[in-house]
Scaffold this motif. Structure first.
Motif, PDB file in Angstrom:
ATOM      1  N   GLN B 262      10.308 -26.039  36.148  1.00  0.00           N
ATOM      2  CA  GLN B 262      10.702 -24.917  35.314  1.00  0.00           C
ATOM      3  C   GLN B 262      11.400 -25.408  34.039  1.00  0.00           C
ATOM      4  OE1 GLN B 262      14.103 -22.747  36.264  1.00  0.00           O
ATOM      5  NE2 GLN B 262      13.721 -21.519  34.444  1.00  0.00           N
ATOM      6  N   ARG B 263      12.253 -26.423  34.185  1.00  0.00           N
ATOM      7  CA  ARG B 263      12.967 -26.952  33.023  1.00  0.00           C
ATOM      8  C   ARG B 263      12.024 -27.684  32.083  1.00  0.00           C
ATOM      9  NH1 ARG B 263      18.768 -29.309  34.286  1.00  0.00           N
ATOM     10  NH2 ARG B 263      19.716 -27.442  35.111  1.00  0.00           N
ATOM     11  N   ARG B 264      11.160 -28.508  32.690  1.00  0.00           N
ATOM     12  CA  ARG B 264      10.265 -29.355  31.913  1.00  0.00           C
ATOM     13  C   ARG B 264       9.327 -28.505  31.054  1.00  0.00           C
ATOM     14  NH1 ARG B 264       6.696 -31.753  29.691  1.00  0.00           N
ATOM     15  NH2 ARG B 264       5.477 -33.531  30.424  1.00  0.00           N
ATOM     16  N   LEU B 265       8.777 -27.443  31.638  1.00  0.00           N
ATOM     17  CA  LEU B 265       7.811 -26.620  30.918  1.00  0.00           C
ATOM     18  C   LEU B 265       8.485 -25.416  30.269  1.00  0.00           C
ATOM     19  CD1 LEU B 265       4.880 -26.657  33.494  1.00  0.00           C
ATOM     20  CD2 LEU B 265       5.348 -28.237  31.637  1.00  0.00           C
ATOM     21  N   ASP B 266       9.820 -25.327  30.409  1.00  0.00           N
ATOM     22  CA  ASP B 266      10.572 -24.235  29.824  1.00  0.00           C
ATOM     23  C   ASP B 266       9.984 -22.878  30.235  1.00  0.00           C
ATOM     24  OD1 ASP B 266      12.790 -23.534  28.455  1.00  0.00           O
ATOM     25  OD2 ASP B 266      11.751 -23.265  26.545  1.00  0.00           O
ATOM     26  N   LEU B 267       9.700 -22.771  31.536  1.00  0.00           N
ATOM     27  CA  LEU B 267       9.089 -21.551  32.039  1.00  0.00           C
ATOM     28  C   LEU B 267      10.100 -20.419  32.081  1.00  0.00           C
ATOM     29  CD1 LEU B 267       7.194 -22.920  35.148  1.00  0.00           C
ATOM     30  CD2 LEU B 267       6.185 -22.172  33.003  1.00  0.00           C
ATOM     31  N   SER B 268       9.611 -19.218  31.907  1.00  0.00           N
ATOM     32  CA  SER B 268      10.471 -18.051  32.072  1.00  0.00           C
ATOM     33  C   SER B 268      10.955 -17.996  33.515  1.00  0.00           C
ATOM     34  CB  SER B 268       9.682 -16.786  31.726  1.00  0.00           C
ATOM     35  OG  SER B 268      10.184 -15.696  32.462  1.00  0.00           O
ATOM     36  N   ALA B 315       4.312 -37.620  38.051  1.00  0.00           N
ATOM     37  CA  ALA B 315       3.858 -38.151  36.758  1.00  0.00           C
ATOM     38  C   ALA B 315       3.652 -37.020  35.755  1.00  0.00           C
ATOM     39  CB  ALA B 315       2.573 -38.958  36.934  1.00  0.00           C
ATOM     40  N   VAL B 316       3.051 -35.909  36.226  1.00  0.00           N
ATOM     41  CA  VAL B 316       2.843 -34.771  35.326  1.00  0.00           C
ATOM     42  C   VAL B 316       4.169 -34.315  34.734  1.00  0.00           C
ATOM     43  CG1 VAL B 316       2.160 -32.337  35.239  1.00  0.00           C
ATOM     44  CG2 VAL B 316       0.760 -33.970  36.508  1.00  0.00           C
ATOM     45  N   LEU B 317       5.232 -34.406  35.552  1.00  0.00           N
ATOM     46  CA  LEU B 317       6.539 -33.949  35.084  1.00  0.00           C
ATOM     47  C   LEU B 317       7.245 -34.994  34.228  1.00  0.00           C
ATOM     48  CD1 LEU B 317       7.745 -32.243  38.364  1.00  0.00           C
ATOM     49  CD2 LEU B 317       7.070 -31.143  36.239  1.00  0.00           C
ATOM     50  N   LEU B 318       6.788 -36.256  34.302  1.00  0.00           N
ATOM     51  CA  LEU B 318       7.490 -37.332  33.601  1.00  0.00           C
ATOM     52  C   LEU B 318       6.802 -37.770  32.320  1.00  0.00           C
ATOM     53  CD1 LEU B 318       8.545 -39.573  36.616  1.00  0.00           C
ATOM     54  CD2 LEU B 318      10.084 -38.398  35.024  1.00  0.00           C
ATOM     55  N   VAL B 319       5.468 -37.851  32.363  1.00  0.00           N
ATOM     56  CA  VAL B 319       4.728 -38.376  31.228  1.00  0.00           C
ATOM     57  C   VAL B 319       4.756 -37.350  30.102  1.00  0.00           C
ATOM     58  CG1 VAL B 319       2.464 -39.157  30.451  1.00  0.00           C
ATOM     59  CG2 VAL B 319       3.263 -39.725  32.740  1.00  0.00           C
ATOM     60  N   PRO B 320       5.059 -37.784  28.884  1.00  0.00           N
ATOM     61  CA  PRO B 320       5.113 -36.819  27.776  1.00  0.00           C
ATOM     62  C   PRO B 320       3.722 -36.323  27.385  1.00  0.00           C
ATOM     63  CG  PRO B 320       5.568 -39.043  26.989  1.00  0.00           C
ATOM     64  CD  PRO B 320       5.411 -39.142  28.474  1.00  0.00           C
ATOM     65  N   LEU B 321       3.347 -35.211  27.980  1.00  0.00           N
ATOM     66  CA  LEU B 321       2.036 -34.628  27.680  1.00  0.00           C
ATOM     67  C   LEU B 321       2.200 -33.331  26.903  1.00  0.00           C
ATOM     68  CD1 LEU B 321       0.529 -35.013  31.258  1.00  0.00           C
ATOM     69  CD2 LEU B 321      -0.270 -36.256  29.248  1.00  0.00           C
ATOM     70  N   ASP B 323       4.620 -29.713  26.456  1.00  0.00           N
ATOM     71  CA  ASP B 323       5.184 -28.868  27.494  1.00  0.00           C
ATOM     72  C   ASP B 323       4.396 -27.571  27.644  1.00  0.00           C
ATOM     73  OD1 ASP B 323       5.895 -27.736  25.165  1.00  0.00           O
ATOM     74  OD2 ASP B 323       8.058 -27.816  25.485  1.00  0.00           O
ATOM     75  N   SER B 324       3.075 -27.690  27.515  1.00  0.00           N
ATOM     76  CA  SER B 324       2.240 -26.504  27.672  1.00  0.00           C
ATOM     77  C   SER B 324       2.318 -26.003  29.113  1.00  0.00           C
ATOM     78  CB  SER B 324       0.799 -26.861  27.314  1.00  0.00           C
ATOM     79  OG  SER B 324      -0.069 -25.970  27.960  1.00  0.00           O
ATOM     80  N   PRO B 325       2.428 -24.680  29.277  1.00  0.00           N
ATOM     81  CA  PRO B 325       2.483 -24.114  30.639  1.00  0.00           C
ATOM     82  C   PRO B 325       1.225 -24.414  31.449  1.00  0.00           C
ATOM     83  CG  PRO B 325       3.042 -22.454  28.990  1.00  0.00           C
ATOM     84  CD  PRO B 325       2.559 -23.657  28.245  1.00  0.00           C
ATOM     85  N   VAL B 326       0.148 -24.851  30.769  1.00  0.00           N
ATOM     86  CA  VAL B 326      -1.079 -25.205  31.474  1.00  0.00           C
ATOM     87  C   VAL B 326      -0.820 -26.324  32.484  1.00  0.00           C
ATOM     88  CG1 VAL B 326      -3.429 -26.088  31.169  1.00  0.00           C
ATOM     89  CG2 VAL B 326      -2.480 -24.468  29.524  1.00  0.00           C
TER      90      VAL B 326
END
Lengths: 338, 428
Positions: B262-268, B315-321, B323-326
């Motif tokens: 939630q933090r990483r993707l800045d989800l509502s 890895a998805v949460l760590l690698v700078p890809l 921050d798209s909610p996709v």
């Protein structure tokens, strides 16, 4: 036992258990329908206009049975038992101050319920809305009406077990900035920066638009903290304080205190803390209180206790004198206009 | 019925049931479907309660549910102990598995009507603790029955079917609860009553349709005096327990993972309650196919691969890809895939390593080791999060997981290739 007999037993059990389940649901549905009809002897409620800036009114969630159950309603503060005017706006939790209202409500979705926070103007028109992550529990508006705070419980997930946690958000209506989680603020415990993953914050009460008090729990203890939105800090002042409520003159805090010797299932008593001396005063209310108190004026505390309609409002003097009395049956989450 | 002892039977189909045609895989045994139905029905029952509990406490009783948090740590410890006890008693003779499982399911069923009469946080907490004790008791004997009911070469798929049915129940439970509340506003008593009825139905299905003597081939001897000790002396069980615990030490708990997500993707915030649904749905969809893959590819190997999926989620949460909610979808898919490739698969792999007479104890030892390690991981991750922040803590967990996976690959290797004790693979 052969398969046929086993299947017969199963079918019989499904019929019996299904019957019990259906009866329980129908009974509950009937009771719910009954709650839509006003009960004789209950408060009179009629549809009308509710405004948040008319002086001398009490605005609250109406719990009385009838078509206006759970709606925000209003009565003259001087005549709390009088006829109620109901607004048509339904809220689980409500508070208002300075002509601004905050309404935490359920949104009935297709597959599950959702919740949202709706900021209302003085005519109860929606100004802004925010989706919430869990069940609403506390709501407050700053005295000027420019800042708003709310707390929800986050839980109920398949894998989460019984571990509940809180999220508290603060909204500045002037700059429209929302601090979604007060756990992101820096927390100073007895003056020293304290970091922990188990921090929970709830029950904000505003001093002004940028300063507030709240409960912070970490390591199994609760603390009264003073919060500052400008430098995003929380500083501990006192311990064993839950759901603080600041007096109108800003000198005292009414709160739930976990007391020793009380039964485990009812640990909280209502106390008042003098912020200048940190002296605690027990109120005359001896029962368990699980609510965030509201100050009706500089001397009187108002709070909810379970009652016939779910919840009644009681009051008790803040100085420890007198005795508790019912001020308004079938009501929850009151606010008093100036 | 398709019964076989992993150590002595060379996969000969039992004549008591439908014998599969040669070269084709057997259908999932009836016992497994019956146990899957029991789990499905029971999960509907328990998740109904879990879903409405906060709302019930806050909106109906006017209580704050935060008190539960304090009880949670104690429950975790008790539940681990109870699981060992359940596994040990289940091995005590013919019909032991079913008796202990029935006691566990029965205890949980009794707890639902109790919720109608208790109205305070500590008492509700006590009822939920009893409910979990029932869960702890039944888990190992239930898995033992699943493993004993099917041929060694079909165990992965059988456990996959069971876990899929279990998860389906977990998804249906909240739905049922909200349908009841839709029909009857404020009808929490109806939710608890219906939940109790559903739980009783689960116990009844168990009593009626699950055979009492799962291992009825005649040569099953009751476990000796100290099955837990006997089990833990077996090197294969030790290796498996060490690996499960090692990997469990670096398995970040669901709630921490969702919080990071939630933090990483800045989800509502409103997304938060939906994240577990994503994991559960993937688990549901992949449990059966991955169970079948485990049977061919090797259970231990797939168990390791499952942890690589978890590493992928980290890895998805760590690698700078960006921050798209996709990114939510691959993260949840990998997380659900991790559960599908490890949860039932570990039970199947354990069954391979534990003789029939002490199957319940063996499953309890391995699963308790894993659960205890995950609990330690939760504490450690909380501390690391506090000290270093969520990203660094997750990076540390990822590094630890990579090392644990490498060590486990070495430790588990000698037992491969599978099937070491199953029937020969069909000739193509």
């Amino acid at each position: 036992m052969n398969l046929k007999n086993r299947l017969l037993i199963l079918v019989a059990a499904v019929l019996v258990l299904g019957g019990v389940a259906l009866a329980a649901t129908l009974h509950a549905a009937g009771r719910a329908a009954e709650k839509d009809r006003a009960r004789p002897g209950g408060p009179r409620v009629s549809r009308g206009e509710v405004v948040l800036d008319a002086p001398g009114r009490s605005v609250f969630r109406n719990m009385a049975w009838g078509p206006h159950r759970d709606e925000i309603a209003s009565v003259p503060a001087a005549d709390p038992a009088g006829p109620r005017t109901s607004s048509g706006v339904r809220c689980l939790r409500f508070h208002s101050a300075g002509g601004t209202g905050i309404c935490l409500q359920a949104v009935h979705g297709g597959l599950r319920d959702g919740y949202r926070a709706v900021v209302l103007d003085a005519r109860l028109r929606e100004l802004r809305r925010y989706d919430l992550a869990g069940v609403p529990t506390r709501a407050r508006v700053s005295p000027s009406g420019r800042s708003v705070a709310w707390t929800v419980f986050v839980s109920g997930d398949s894998y989460a077990g019984t571990d509940f946690s809180t999220r508290t958000s603060v909204l500045d209506l002037g700059s429209r900035t929302l601090d979604r989680n007060l756990e992101d603020y820096r927390f100073f415990l007895d003056g020293r920066l304290h970091k922990a993953a188990d921090i929970n914050v709830w029950g904000v009460t505003f001093a002004d638009d940028t300063h507030f008090y709240a409960t912070l729990a970490t390591g199994g203890r609760t603390h009264l903290v003073r919060g500052d939105r400008t430098d995003r800090t929380l500083r501990s002042l006192h311990s064993n304080v839950e759901c603080p409520s600041l007096s109108p003159d800003g000198t005292r805090i009414a709160y739930k205190k976990r007391v020793g010797g009380a039964p485990d299932d009812a640990p909280w008593r209502l106390y008042v803390l003098d912020l200048g001396t940190l002296r605690e005063t027990a109120t005359a209310e001896r029962r368990n209180i699980d609510d965030q108190v509201v100050w009706r004026d500089g001397h009187t505390l108002v709070y909810a206790l379970p009652g016939d309609y779910g919840s009644d409002l009681w009051s008790v003097p803040a100085d420890g004198s007198g005795s508790p009395r019912v001020t308004m049956p079938a009501a929850l989450a009151p606010a008093f206009t100036g | 019925m398709y019964l076989a002892d992993s150590r002595t039977a060379p996969g000969v189909p039992d004549t008591a049931g439908r014998a599969p045609s040669p070269g084709r895989r057997a259908a999932v045994p009836a016992t497994v479907l019956a146990l899957g139905t029991v789990s499905l029905v029971t999960d509907v029952s328990s998740e109904m309660v879990t879903a409405v509990l906060p709302l019930y406490l806050v909106a109906e009783l006017g209580l704050s549910p935060l008190g539960f948090g304090f009880l949670d740590g104690i429950h975790n410890g008790v539940s681990a102990l109870v699981r060992l006890v359940g596994g040990r008693f289940a091995d005590r003779g013919p019909g032991g598995h079913k008796a202990v499982a029935a006691a566990g399911y029965g205890l949980s069923a009794l707890c639902k009507p109790l919720l109608l009469v208790v109205h305070s946080v500590p008492l509700i907490g006590a009822v939920l603790a009893a409910d979990r004790t029932g869960k702890g008791l039944r888990t190992a004997p239930r898995d033992a029955m699943i493993s004993l009911a099917c041929a060694p070469d079909g165990r992965g798929r059988a456990f996959g079917v069971h876990r899929a049915m279990d998860t389906a129940g977990a998804l249906l439970g909240p739905l049922t609860a909200f349908l009841i509340l839709r029909a009857a506003a404020g009808g929490y008593d109806a939710v608890f009553t219906v939940s109790g009825c559903v739980a009783v139905l689960g116990v009844l299905v168990l009593l009626l349709f699950v055979p009492g003597r799962a291992a009825s081939r005649g040569h099953r001897t009751p476990a000796g005096k100290a099955p837990l000790r006997a089990v833990s002396r077996r090197p294969e069980v030790r290796r498996l327990t060490v690996c499960a615990a090692l990997l469990g030490l670096t398995t970040v708990s669901d709630s921490f993972l969702y919080l990071t997500l939630q933090r990483r993707l800045d989800l509502s915030e409103a997304w938060f309650p939906l994240l577990p649904l994503g994991t559960a749905t993937t688990f549901l969809l992949l449990a059966v196919p991955l169970g079948a893959v485990a049977d061919r590819f090797g259970r231990r190997r797939l168990f390791l691969c499952g942890h690589l999926a978890l590493l992928g989620a980290y890895a998805v949460l760590l690698v700078p890809l960006g921050d798209s909610p996709v990114l939510l979808w691959p993260a949840l898919a990998l997380h659900g895939g991790f559960y599908a490739a490890t949860d039932g698969v570990l039970a199947a792999a354990t069954a391979d390593a534990v003789p029939e007479a002490v199957r319940g104890s063996g499953l309890a030892v391995v699963q308790t080791g894993q659960a205890a390690a995950r609990f330690v991981c939760s504490l450690a991750f909380g501390a690391a999060w506090t000290a270093w922040g969520d990203r660094t803590a997750l990076a540390a967990a990822a590094a630890g997981l990579a090392v644990s996976a490498a060590v486990s690959a070495l430790l588990l290797r000698p037992a491969e290739p599978l099937p070491a004790d199953g029937p020969p693979a069909p000739v193509r």
